[in-house]
Design a protein around this motif. Structure first.
Motif, mmCIF file in Angstrom:
data_model
loop_
_atom_site.group_PDB
_atom_site.id
_atom_site.type_symbol
_atom_site.label_atom_id
_atom_site.label_comp_id
_atom_site.label_asym_id
_atom_site.label_seq_id
_atom_site.Cartn_x
_atom_site.Cartn_y
_atom_site.Cartn_z
ATOM 1 N N GLU A 13 62.662 71.414 40.191
ATOM 2 C CA GLU A 13 63.555 72.477 39.708
ATOM 3 C C GLU A 13 64.839 71.862 39.137
ATOM 4 O O GLU A 13 65.336 72.299 38.096
ATOM 5 C CB GLU A 13 63.931 73.458 40.841
ATOM 6 N N ARG A 14 65.365 70.841 39.837
ATOM 7 C CA ARG A 14 66.607 70.216 39.362
ATOM 8 C C ARG A 14 66.402 69.594 37.983
ATOM 9 O O ARG A 14 67.238 69.738 37.091
ATOM 10 C CB ARG A 14 67.086 69.169 40.370
ATOM 11 N N LYS A 15 65.259 68.937 37.815
ATOM 12 C CA LYS A 15 64.954 68.285 36.539
ATOM 13 C C LYS A 15 64.787 69.331 35.433
ATOM 14 O O LYS A 15 65.267 69.143 34.308
ATOM 15 C CB LYS A 15 63.662 67.475 36.703
ATOM 16 N N ALA A 16 64.119 70.426 35.766
ATOM 17 C CA ALA A 16 63.878 71.469 34.763
ATOM 18 C C ALA A 16 65.200 72.094 34.304
ATOM 19 O O ALA A 16 65.403 72.326 33.108
ATOM 20 C CB ALA A 16 62.944 72.533 35.329
ATOM 21 N N VAL A 17 66.104 72.333 35.255
ATOM 22 C CA VAL A 17 67.408 72.907 34.898
ATOM 23 C C VAL A 17 68.179 71.904 34.047
ATOM 24 O O VAL A 17 68.798 72.259 33.032
ATOM 25 C CB VAL A 17 68.210 73.288 36.164
ATOM 26 N N ASP A 18 68.102 70.635 34.447
ATOM 27 C CA ASP A 18 68.802 69.602 33.690
ATOM 28 C C ASP A 18 68.278 69.558 32.250
ATOM 29 O O ASP A 18 69.053 69.376 31.304
ATOM 30 C CB ASP A 18 68.628 68.247 34.388
ATOM 31 N N GLY A 19 66.965 69.744 32.090
ATOM 32 C CA GLY A 19 66.376 69.764 30.756
ATOM 33 C C GLY A 19 66.989 70.865 29.891
ATOM 34 O O GLY A 19 67.341 70.641 28.728
ATOM 35 N N VAL A 20 67.138 72.041 30.472
ATOM 36 C CA VAL A 20 67.748 73.160 29.739
ATOM 37 C C VAL A 20 69.194 72.829 29.393
ATOM 38 O O VAL A 20 69.648 73.039 28.256
ATOM 39 C CB VAL A 20 67.679 74.468 30.575
ATOM 40 N N LEU A 21 69.912 72.261 30.364
ATOM 41 C CA LEU A 21 71.323 71.934 30.134
ATOM 42 C C LEU A 21 71.455 70.888 29.027
ATOM 43 O O LEU A 21 72.353 70.973 28.180
ATOM 44 C CB LEU A 21 71.976 71.430 31.432
ATOM 45 N N GLN A 22 70.536 69.919 29.020
ATOM 46 C CA GLN A 22 70.609 68.872 27.993
ATOM 47 C C GLN A 22 70.301 69.417 26.607
ATOM 48 O O GLN A 22 70.893 68.982 25.625
ATOM 49 C CB GLN A 22 69.647 67.752 28.352
ATOM 50 N N ARG A 23 69.379 70.354 26.535
ATOM 51 C CA ARG A 23 69.064 70.945 25.218
ATOM 52 C C ARG A 23 70.148 71.913 24.761
ATOM 53 O O ARG A 23 70.209 72.299 23.618
ATOM 54 C CB ARG A 23 67.710 71.663 25.262
ATOM 55 N N GLU A 24 70.989 72.306 25.706
ATOM 56 C CA GLU A 24 72.138 73.168 25.408
ATOM 57 C C GLU A 24 71.729 74.487 24.744
ATOM 58 O O GLU A 24 72.403 74.981 23.847
ATOM 59 C CB GLU A 24 73.186 72.399 24.570
ATOM 60 N N TYR A 25 70.595 75.002 25.195
ATOM 61 C CA TYR A 25 70.180 76.360 24.807
ATOM 62 C C TYR A 25 69.947 77.126 26.107
ATOM 63 O O TYR A 25 68.874 77.073 26.686
ATOM 64 C CB TYR A 25 68.911 76.334 23.946
ATOM 65 N N LEU A 26 71.019 77.773 26.565
ATOM 66 C CA LEU A 26 70.997 78.291 27.939
ATOM 67 C C LEU A 26 70.515 79.742 28.035
ATOM 68 O O LEU A 26 70.081 80.184 29.096
ATOM 69 C CB LEU A 26 72.403 78.212 28.563
ATOM 70 N N GLY A 27 70.618 80.469 26.966
ATOM 71 C CA GLY A 27 70.332 81.909 27.002
ATOM 72 C C GLY A 27 68.844 82.192 27.077
ATOM 73 O O GLY A 27 68.061 81.399 27.605
#
Ligand SMILES: *Cc1c(COP(=O)(O)O)cnc(C)c1O
Length: 377
Positions: A13-27
């Motif tokens: 889960e931590r890695k998956a959230v980090d992936g979203v944060l890195q792509r900077e498309y949060l919505g």
């Protein structure tokens, strides 16, 4: 301290959230679409993800065209979310009594509360068991009511061999922090009624028509029409990313929850002062573990003693007809709920609980209850 409930978060889960944060498309985008596809293929019908379970219920009721002047039958023993979701549409939640064995809505009692304004029944799958769904469906058919199930506790449970959410009128799930799977916060609406699906898809995005598919593709609609009341209820990619990883762990979560609840059942079997809810844990994925105490001492005292001995407990739930907002002095009494409520107590159940923890909780509760019963005899 043995916690009453908690999330179970792994590196995935931590890695998956980090992936979203890195792509900077949060919505709301790709991850939300993926999570919905997972839910839909699991349940075999469309699932629409939203920001929480309360929003799912609210949108489902609204999409049925229920609002001001309408009434919805709902058990008094449920989280206030069920009531607020109904009230949010302008409709009136009509509190109903519960059955003594399942602690779920009593259709015979509900029938007495039907008026010409009654439009739906909201069964609540309390603790993750579902009671007699067939009886609710027959009742609803007889009175031409929609069935909007509050299935917040029952993700993963089955009834007659079918997954909850895979059949019936409309089912709403919650993925809040402590539910059977979590998105942090989240929920979904599941139904085969395509008109309801189209309505909730738009209503979660402020009523902007047909914006969902653009969002999944990382775009949005700049020029649009709005035809109905909508809300800001969509799910974000951060939440969906957690949900996707949690969903992959469902089997393991379900196995643990079933095992621990069955163990409690076994440990309480010889104690007549602790009454368990009779669930078949081969079909029920329990969200909480609730017992009824037979003791002359107050529940508060017992809860305090448990806490002193390192065990958190809860009360699921304060009866909604006793809340100022939902109190109706003209309503018929609620004999079963009123009898059961003061004796209900929830004891720890979550997937990071060990077998030893469960044994310790059971031993401590049995000690406190039997000791207090001897003293007061
Ligand atoms: C959790 C829950 C809800 C609402 O879900 P949220 O995601 O917390 O909004 C509704 N009904 C019941 C019985 C619940 O336990």
């Amino acid at each position: 301290m043995i916690r009453l409930s908690k999330s179970s978060i792994s590196a995935a889960e931590r890695k998956a959230v980090d992936g979203v944060l890195q792509r900077e498309y949060l919505g709301m985008g790709d991850e939300v679409g993926q999570f919905e596809e997972m839910l839909s293929s699991f349940l075999g019908r469309p699932a629409i993800a939203v920001c929480n379970g309360t929003a799912a219920l609210h949108l489902a009721i609204q999409a049925c065209g229920i609002g001001h002047g309408d009434e919805v039958l709902v058990p008094t023993l449920t989280y206030v979310a069920s009531y607020q979701a109904i009230a949010a549409t302008g409709a009136k939640p009509v509190a109903c009594d519960i059955k003594d064995n399942t602690l779920m809505i009593d259709c015979a009692d509900a029938e007495k509360r039907i008026t010409t304004r009654t439009k739906a029944i909201m069964p609540v799958y309390y603790t993750g068991g579902v009671g007699n769904i067939t009886e609710v469906e027959v009742f609803a058919q007889k009175h031409s009511l929609r069935v909007i199930a509050d299935a917040a506790h029952a993700f993963g449970s089955t009834y007659n061999g079918r997954r909850i959410g895979s059949f019936g009128d409309i089912n709403c799930f919650s993925f809040d922090g402590i539910k059977n799977i979590t998105c942090g916060e989240g929920g979904c609406i599941v139904t085969n009624d395509q008109a309801i699906i189209e309505k909730v898809k738009d209503a979660r995005l402020l009523g902007v028509t047909k914006d969902s598919d653009n969002r999944y593709a990382g775009k949005r609609t700049w020029e649009f029409d709005v035809t109905e009341q909508g809300w800001r209820y969509h799910m974000s990619n951060i939440m969906a990313a957690i949900g996707i990883e949690q969903f992959k762990r469902l089997d393991s979560f379900a196995t643990t929850r079933k095992y621990l609840a069955s163990l409690y059942d076994k440990l309480f079997a010889d104690c007549e002062d602790i009454i368990t809810i009779q669930h078949d844990y081969s079909t029920v994925v329990p969200h909480i573990y609730v017992v009824r105490l037979r003791t002359t001492r107050s529940r508060d005292e017992i809860r305090r003693e448990l806490l002193e001995r390192g065990i958190q407990t809860g009360i699921h739930y304060q009866l909604n007809h006793t809340l100022t907002m939902f109190h109706d002095p003209a309503a018929a009494p609620f004999p079963v709920a009123e009898k059961v409520y003061p004796r209900l107590i929830s004891i720890p159940l979550h997937t990071d609980l060990s077998e030893d923890d469960v044994r310790q909780v059971a031993r401590t509760l049995k000690e406190i209850v039997s000791l207090s019963n001897t003293i007061h005899q």
